[in-house]
Design a protein around this motif. Structure first.
Motif, PDB file in Angstrom:
ATOM      1  N   ILE A 294       0.843  -1.203   0.000  1.00  0.00           N
ATOM      2  CA  ILE A 294       0.000   0.000   0.000  1.00  0.00           C
ATOM      3  C   ILE A 294       0.874   1.248   0.000  1.00  0.00           C
ATOM      4  N   LEU A 295       1.902   1.249   0.833  1.00  0.00           N
ATOM      5  CA  LEU A 295       2.752   2.436   0.948  1.00  0.00           C
ATOM      6  C   LEU A 295       3.596   2.654  -0.305  1.00  0.00           C
ATOM      7  N   THR A 296       4.126   1.595  -0.887  1.00  0.00           N
ATOM      8  CA  THR A 296       5.002   1.764  -2.049  1.00  0.00           C
ATOM      9  C   THR A 296       4.237   2.127  -3.319  1.00  0.00           C
ATOM     10  N   GLN A 297       2.915   2.067  -3.272  1.00  0.00           N
ATOM     11  CA  GLN A 297       2.126   2.549  -4.405  1.00  0.00           C
ATOM     12  C   GLN A 297       2.007   4.071  -4.405  1.00  0.00           C
ATOM     13  N   ILE A 298       2.442   4.691  -3.305  1.00  0.00           N
ATOM     14  CA  ILE A 298       2.425   6.150  -3.196  1.00  0.00           C
ATOM     15  C   ILE A 298       3.694   6.713  -3.823  1.00  0.00           C
ATOM     16  N   ARG A 299       3.545   7.733  -4.624  1.00  0.00           N
ATOM     17  CA  ARG A 299       4.699   8.321  -5.300  1.00  0.00           C
ATOM     18  C   ARG A 299       5.730   8.815  -4.295  1.00  0.00           C
ATOM     19  N   GLY A 300       6.973   8.400  -4.472  1.00  0.00           N
ATOM     20  CA  GLY A 300       8.049   8.837  -3.599  1.00  0.00           C
ATOM     21  C   GLY A 300       8.296   7.934  -2.412  1.00  0.00           C
ATOM     22  N   ILE A 301       7.458   6.899  -2.253  1.00  0.00           N
ATOM     23  CA  ILE A 301       7.621   5.969  -1.133  1.00  0.00           C
ATOM     24  C   ILE A 301       8.122   4.632  -1.668  1.00  0.00           C
ATOM     25  N   GLY A 302       9.414   4.397  -1.496  1.00  0.00           N
ATOM     26  CA  GLY A 302      10.005   3.130  -1.904  1.00  0.00           C
ATOM     27  C   GLY A 302      10.044   2.152  -0.748  1.00  0.00           C
ATOM     28  N   PRO A 303      10.621   0.974  -0.953  1.00  0.00           N
ATOM     29  CA  PRO A 303      10.675  -0.049   0.103  1.00  0.00           C
ATOM     30  C   PRO A 303      11.360   0.430   1.380  1.00  0.00           C
ATOM     31  N   TRP A 304      12.450   1.222   1.255  1.00  0.00           N
ATOM     32  CA  TRP A 304      13.135   1.689   2.457  1.00  0.00           C
ATOM     33  C   TRP A 304      12.219   2.575   3.299  1.00  0.00           C
ATOM     34  N   THR A 305      11.607   3.577   2.673  1.00  0.00           N
ATOM     35  CA  THR A 305      10.731   4.495   3.399  1.00  0.00           C
ATOM     36  C   THR A 305       9.530   3.755   3.977  1.00  0.00           C
ATOM     37  N   ALA A 306       8.953   2.849   3.188  1.00  0.00           N
ATOM     38  CA  ALA A 306       7.791   2.093   3.652  1.00  0.00           C
ATOM     39  C   ALA A 306       8.132   1.287   4.904  1.00  0.00           C
ATOM     40  N   ASN A 307       9.248   0.579   4.871  1.00  0.00           N
ATOM     41  CA  ASN A 307       9.610  -0.254   6.022  1.00  0.00           C
ATOM     42  C   ASN A 307      10.021   0.588   7.227  1.00  0.00           C
ATOM     43  N   TYR A 308      10.607   1.755   6.975  1.00  0.00           N
ATOM     44  CA  TYR A 308      10.926   2.665   8.073  1.00  0.00           C
ATOM     45  C   TYR A 308       9.638   3.069   8.795  1.00  0.00           C
ATOM     46  N   VAL A 309       8.615   3.429   8.029  1.00  0.00           N
ATOM     47  CA  VAL A 309       7.326   3.818   8.607  1.00  0.00           C
ATOM     48  C   VAL A 309       6.672   2.630   9.324  1.00  0.00           C
ATOM     49  N   LEU A 310       6.780   1.451   8.716  1.00  0.00           N
ATOM     50  CA  LEU A 310       6.152   0.271   9.299  1.00  0.00           C
ATOM     51  C   LEU A 310       6.787  -0.118  10.626  1.00  0.00           C
ATOM     52  N   MET A 311       8.089   0.141  10.793  1.00  0.00           N
ATOM     53  CA  MET A 311       8.734  -0.213  12.056  1.00  0.00           C
ATOM     54  C   MET A 311       8.614   0.884  13.095  1.00  0.00           C
ATOM     55  N   ARG A 312       8.655   2.146  12.688  1.00  0.00           N
ATOM     56  CA  ARG A 312       8.661   3.248  13.652  1.00  0.00           C
ATOM     57  C   ARG A 312       7.268   3.745  14.025  1.00  0.00           C
ATOM     58  N   CYS A 313       6.310   3.574  13.141  1.00  0.00           N
ATOM     59  CA  CYS A 313       4.962   4.099  13.390  1.00  0.00           C
ATOM     60  C   CYS A 313       3.926   2.991  13.546  1.00  0.00           C
ATOM     61  N   LEU A 314       3.954   2.002  12.653  1.00  0.00           N
ATOM     62  CA  LEU A 314       2.941   0.951  12.677  1.00  0.00           C
ATOM     63  C   LEU A 314       3.322  -0.216  13.586  1.00  0.00           C
ATOM     64  N   ARG A 315       4.593  -0.288  13.979  1.00  0.00           N
ATOM     65  CA  ARG A 315       5.067  -1.282  14.937  1.00  0.00           C
ATOM     66  C   ARG A 315       4.992  -2.718  14.425  1.00  0.00           C
ATOM     67  N   PHE A 316       5.205  -2.902  13.128  1.00  0.00           N
ATOM     68  CA  PHE A 316       5.322  -4.254  12.602  1.00  0.00           C
ATOM     69  C   PHE A 316       6.711  -4.785  12.958  1.00  0.00           C
ATOM     70  N   PRO A 317       6.828  -5.801  13.809  1.00  0.00           N
ATOM     71  CA  PRO A 317       8.149  -6.265  14.235  1.00  0.00           C
ATOM     72  C   PRO A 317       8.972  -6.893  13.114  1.00  0.00           C
TER      73      PRO A 317
END
Length: 304
Positions: free
Chosen positions: A229-252
């Motif tokens: 879902i995140l990487t379908q957003i312009r400017g959000i690649g795998p690195w940014t997506a996973n950064y958000v998922l670990m720091r905000c969404l708390r996916f371990p």
């Protein structure tokens, strides 16, 4: 998580093994941080709460107990308010995570054992606000950490709000609706690239319009589907997506595997003259399944 109100303060009982000092040391890694202030083993932070903003101070009351004091308090009292503050701090310090399994696997892992022992009690200090987390991810793309902090300060001090108390400004992060109504020209004075300005405005619009929410991502209950879902957003690649998922969404199991800091930390631990390849990291990470986010965070801590 047990908490109680005593003498106009909230006492929050933290999990066994939580180390407040190690977390403060992590938060102190940059002298250019603008969203909280640390002094004398206490941290002060402005937090938005409904229609008002609160300034709180967090300190260690006793071993495994945090004291939360309200400073310059203008919000109405009430149990609901205190519940929201406690919930914010629990999320910020990731206090709901049980790290026993992580420490168990790290203790015998040649890559993780040093960091796990040195920083035991450290939590992934989170970014509870989705827009702030995504903005920080965008700002940090392809630049060093020092300059990323400079860009964040410029953005916050230009478009955020602050509480002034005892000669210090305590800033709140700009809201999505504020940034959504800007143009690239408006942001040009911050000295970030045109592309980053565009990405930031696009993300602000998605969140402002309710097209992207934490609830939407958490409902996926799967790190790969949330990443898609995140990487379908312009400017959000795998690195940014996973950064958000670990720091905000708390996916371990969020894993920014292409992160330069992660590569440098592994290089440092192994004593290798070269950085590991992606395939080499994937081999190492086979032992980290379900804890990739914490493995990454602890390895980052060896560097900064």
């Amino acid at each position: 998580m047990f908490w109680e109100e005593i003498d106009d303060k909230i006492l929050l009982h933290t999990p066994s093994g939580f180390n407040f000092s190690n977390n403060l040391q992590y938060l102190s890694r940059s002298t250019n941080e603008c969203l909280f202030h640390i002094q004398d083993n206490k941290i002060r932070k402005a937090i938005p709460l409904g229609t008002c903003n609160l300034l709180i101070e967090i300190s260690e009351y006793k071993d495994q107990i945090l004291a939360i004091n309200f400073i310059n308090d203008t919000c109405p009292d009430g149990k609901n308010r205190n519940e929201e503050i406690v919930a914010y701090i629990i999320e910020w310090f990731d206090l709901n995570a049980d790290l026993q399994e992580f420490y168990k696997l790290a203790s015998t892992d040649p890559i993780l054992s040093q960091a796990a022992q040195k920083f035991e009690g450290l939590r992934i200090m989170g970014i509870p606000d989705l827009f702030e987390a995504m903005t920080w991810g965008i700002l940090g793309q392809q630049i060093n950490l020092t300059y990323a902090y400079t860009l964040k300060r410029r953005l916050v001090e230009t478009y955020g709000h602050s509480i002034h108390f005892e000669g210090h400004d305590y800033w709140l992060f700009p809201t999505p609706d504020t940034i959504a109504n800007l143009t690239v020209h408006d942001l040009s004075g911050l000295k970030m690239t045109v592309k980053k300005c565009e990405y930031l405005i696009d993300v602000a619009n998605l969140i402002h319009k309710g097209l992207l929410t934490k609830e939407m991502l958490l409902a996926e209950n799967d790190v790969k589907r949330a990443e898609k879902i995140l990487t379908q957003i312009r400017g959000i690649g795998p690195w940014t997506a996973n950064y958000v998922l670990m720091r905000c969404l708390r996916f371990p199991s969020a894993f920014p595997i292409d992160d330069v800091g992660l590569h440098n930390a592994i290089k440092q631990v192994t004593g290798s003259p070269t950085k590991p390849t992606r395939n080499e990291i994937m081999q190492l990470a086979q032992h980290w399944t379900g804890w990739e986010a914490y493995a990454t965070f602890y390895l980052w801590r060896l560097l900064y």
